[in-house]
Design an enzyme around this catalytic site. Structure first.
Site, PDB file in Angstrom:
ATOM      1  N   HIS A   1      -6.695   5.272  26.920  1.00 50.24           N
ATOM      2  CA  HIS A   1      -6.441   3.936  26.048  1.00 50.24           C
ATOM      3  C   HIS A   1      -4.884   3.641  26.371  1.00 50.24           C
ATOM      4  CE1 HIS A   1      -7.103   1.126  22.789  1.00 50.24           C
ATOM      5  NE2 HIS A   1      -5.797   1.533  22.589  1.00 50.24           N
ATOM      6  N   GLU A   2      -4.168   4.577  26.214  1.00 52.70           N
ATOM      7  CA  GLU A   2      -2.468   4.202  26.194  1.00 52.70           C
ATOM      8  C   GLU A   2      -2.243   3.942  27.719  1.00 52.70           C
ATOM      9  OE1 GLU A   2      -1.361   3.479  23.473  1.00 52.70           O
ATOM     10  OE2 GLU A   2      -2.757   4.257  22.131  1.00 52.70           O
TER      11      GLU A   2
ATOM     12  N   HIS B   1      -2.405   0.373  28.628  1.00 52.83           N
ATOM     13  CA  HIS B   1      -1.456  -0.360  28.098  1.00 52.83           C
ATOM     14  C   HIS B   1      -0.129  -0.052  28.889  1.00 52.83           C
ATOM     15  CE1 HIS B   1      -3.511  -1.807  24.303  1.00 52.83           C
ATOM     16  NE2 HIS B   1      -3.293  -0.420  23.931  1.00 52.83           N
TER      17      HIS B   1
END
Length: 420
Positions: free
Chosen positions: A18-19, A22
Site C-alpha cells: 500500500h505504502e 504512494h
C-alpha cells in the site's frame, strides 16, 4: 509461533505494498518523500537512504509515507533569529544550524533579516562582526536545517505535494489502494501457477480415495453432462444436485475419452450445521494452461471485489452488524486457522485481505485515501483547493472516529475469542 510469523509477513506485505504505491508515484511526481513507515508510534528501526528515512514503528496498525509540505517540515526562520550557516563547493548554503552551533566548525554566524526556503531560496541578514552590511546568501536546493542535532532537508515549493497538478496528487493517493489490488492479483496468480485454476465446467479433478465417486467408478477427467437426465453445465450445478440427494442413487452421464457413459453414484450422507447433505468426494478439475493461469489473478480479484462490495451494501442497509467486523485481533485469529490449512490458503487469505484493505481505503471517509480523493474531486469542481486547515481538521476528526471504531471492533474481537 507459526501464526505470529504468518501474521507479521501478511500484515507487512499488505502495508508495504500500500505504502509502496504512494511512494513510487510520489517519487515519479518529483515530490520529496521524507519517510516511508510501517506501523505507527515510536521507531524501533530506522535507516536513511537518499532523501528518505525508512522506519518500522511499534504499533502494527498501518503505515504512512510522509511527503514534503503535508505537515510542518522545518522550523520557521524568522527575522532576528541568529543562525549558523555552512557552504558547499559552489558557495551556496547547504547547512542551516539553529541549535548546537558550537559543534560545527567553519560556519558563519548570521542574524536573519529575511529568509525564503521555499521559492527564491535565500537567506538575507547581517554576518557577525559585519553588522553594517546586509548580505544575501543563496541556499542550495538540497540544504538541510539542523535543530537539536536532527537534520531535515528543505523542500523547495516544486518538491512539495501541494505544488503538483491535481492529477499527479490524486494518482499519488490512489496508488496506495491500487497496489493492494495488484498484490491480490499477484497472490491469486501464484496460486494458479502452483495448483492450477478450477474450471467452471463440470469436469472432475481429483477423486478422493474411499469416496462414493471412486466406488462408483468415476475418474479424473470425466466431464459430467447430466445427472438423472437433468442437464449439468457447471461444477456448481453438479454439487448442488449431489448435496440435495444424500443416500439416493443418481445416474451420472459423463463423457470419457470421446465416449458417453452412464454411471450410478450414491452420495454419502454428511451432517453439517445447516443440515444433512450428500457428498461424492470429487474436486474441481485444475487447469494449469498458460491461458487460464494468466487471467486467474484478475478474475479472482474481480470476483472477491464484488463479494466485498456486496457485504458493504448489507452493512449500509443494516443486514450486516458491526459486531461481524474484525480488527487486528480478529485477523490474527483467522490467520491462525488459515495457517493450519497450508501455504496456498495463506496466499489466498493475503489476497482477500489486500482487496479488503484497498476497498476500505477507497471509501470516501475522512483520513482515508478515499476521503482525500473526495477533496480532490471537490477541488476539481471548484477550480481551487479547499483551505488546508479546514481539510486537515476534517481528516483529524475522521482519524479520531476511526480510532474509536478500531477500539470497539478490537474489544469485540477480544470478547469473542478470549472471554466468551
Amino acid at each position: 509461533m507459526n501464526t505470529v510469523i504468518s501474521f507479521i509477513i501478511i500484515f507487512g506485505a499488505l502495508v508495504f505494498f500500500h505504502e509502496l504505491g504512494h511512494f513510487i508515484f510520489a517519487k515519479r511526481a518529483g515530490i520529496l518523500v521524507r519517510e516511508f513507515a510501517i506501523g505507527f508510534g515510536p521507531k524501533i528501526f530506522s535507516y536513511k537512504k537518499g532523501e528518505t528515512v525508512y522506519t518500522i514503528r511499534l504499533l502494527p496498525i498501518g503505515g504512512f509515507v510522509r511527503m514534503a509540505g503535508e505537515d510542518p517540515d522545518i522550523p520557521e526562520i524568522k527575522p532576528g533569529h541568529r543562525i549558523a550557516i555552512q557552504f558547499d563547493h559552489s558557495e551556496k548554503v547547504n547547512k542551516i544550524i539553529l541549535s548546537g552551533k558550537n559543534r560545527y566548525p567553519n560556519v558563519k554566524m548570521v542574524e536573519v533579516e529575511k529568509a525564503d526556503l521555499e521559492h527564491r531560496l535565500f537567506i538575507r541578514g547581517y554576518e557577525e562582526g559585519d553588522e553594517d552590511h546586509l548580505q544575501t546568501f543563496a541556499v542550495s536546493r538540497e540544504a538541510v536545517v539542523v535543530e537539536d542535532q536532527v537534520e531535515t532537508q528543505i523542500a523547495p515549493w516544486d518538491r512539495q505535494f501541494a505544488s503538483k497538478k491535481l492529477s499527479a496528487r490524486a494518482m499519488t493517493i490512489f496508488a496506495g489502494p491500487l497496489f493492494n489490488f495488484i498484490l491480490a492479483i499477484v497472490a491469486f496468480t501464484m496460486i494458479g501457477i502452483i495448483q492450477g485454476v478450477p474450471l467452471e465446467e463440470a469436469k472432475l479433478g481429483n477423486v478422493l480415495s474411499d469416496s462414493a465417486a471412486q466406488e462408483a467408478g468415476l475418474k479424473q477427467g470425466d466431464l459430467v453432462l447430466s445427472i438423472d437426465g437433468a442437464e449439468v453445465n457447471t461444477f456448481t450445478d453438479m454439487t448442488t444436485i449431489v448435496r440435495a440427494h444424500p443416500d439416493e442413487e443418481l445416474v451420472f452421464t459423463v463423457e470419457r475419452n470421446g465416449k458417453t457413459l452412464d454411471i450410478p453414484v450414491t452420495p454419502k450422507r454428511i451432517d453439517e450445521d445447516t443440515g444433512e447433505i450428500g457428498l461424492i468426494g470429487v474436486q474441481s478439475y485444475l487447469d494449469k494452461s498458460f491461458s487460464k493461469v494468466a487471467v486467474s489473478g484478475f478474475v479472482e480479484t474481480y470476483h472477491w471485489t464484488i463479494k466485498i462490495f456486496e457485504l458493504l451494501g448489507q452493512l449500509v442497509i443494516g443486514k450486516f452488524s458491526i459486531d461481524m467486523l474484525s480488527g487486528p485481533v480478529g485477523i490474527y485469529k483467522s490467520t491462525e486457522e488459515v495457517a493450519k490449512a497450508g501455504i496456498l490458503y495463506l496466499m489466498k487469505w493475503t489476497g482477500l485481505l489486500s482487496i479488503n484493505l484497498g476497498i476500505m481505503n477507497l471509501l470516501p471517509i475522512p483520513a482515508l485515501d478515499g476521503g482525500r480523493l473526495l477533496f480532490f474531486g471537490v477541488e476539481a469542481v471548484r477550480g481551487k483547493p479547499i483551505d488546508r486547515h479546514k481539510e486537515g481538521m476534517v481528516h483529524f476528526i475522521g482519524f479520531a472516529l476511526l480510532m474509536v471504531l478500531m477500539i470497539v471492533v478490537t474489544w469485540n474481537d477480544i470478547q469473542r475469542f478470549f472471554i466468551n
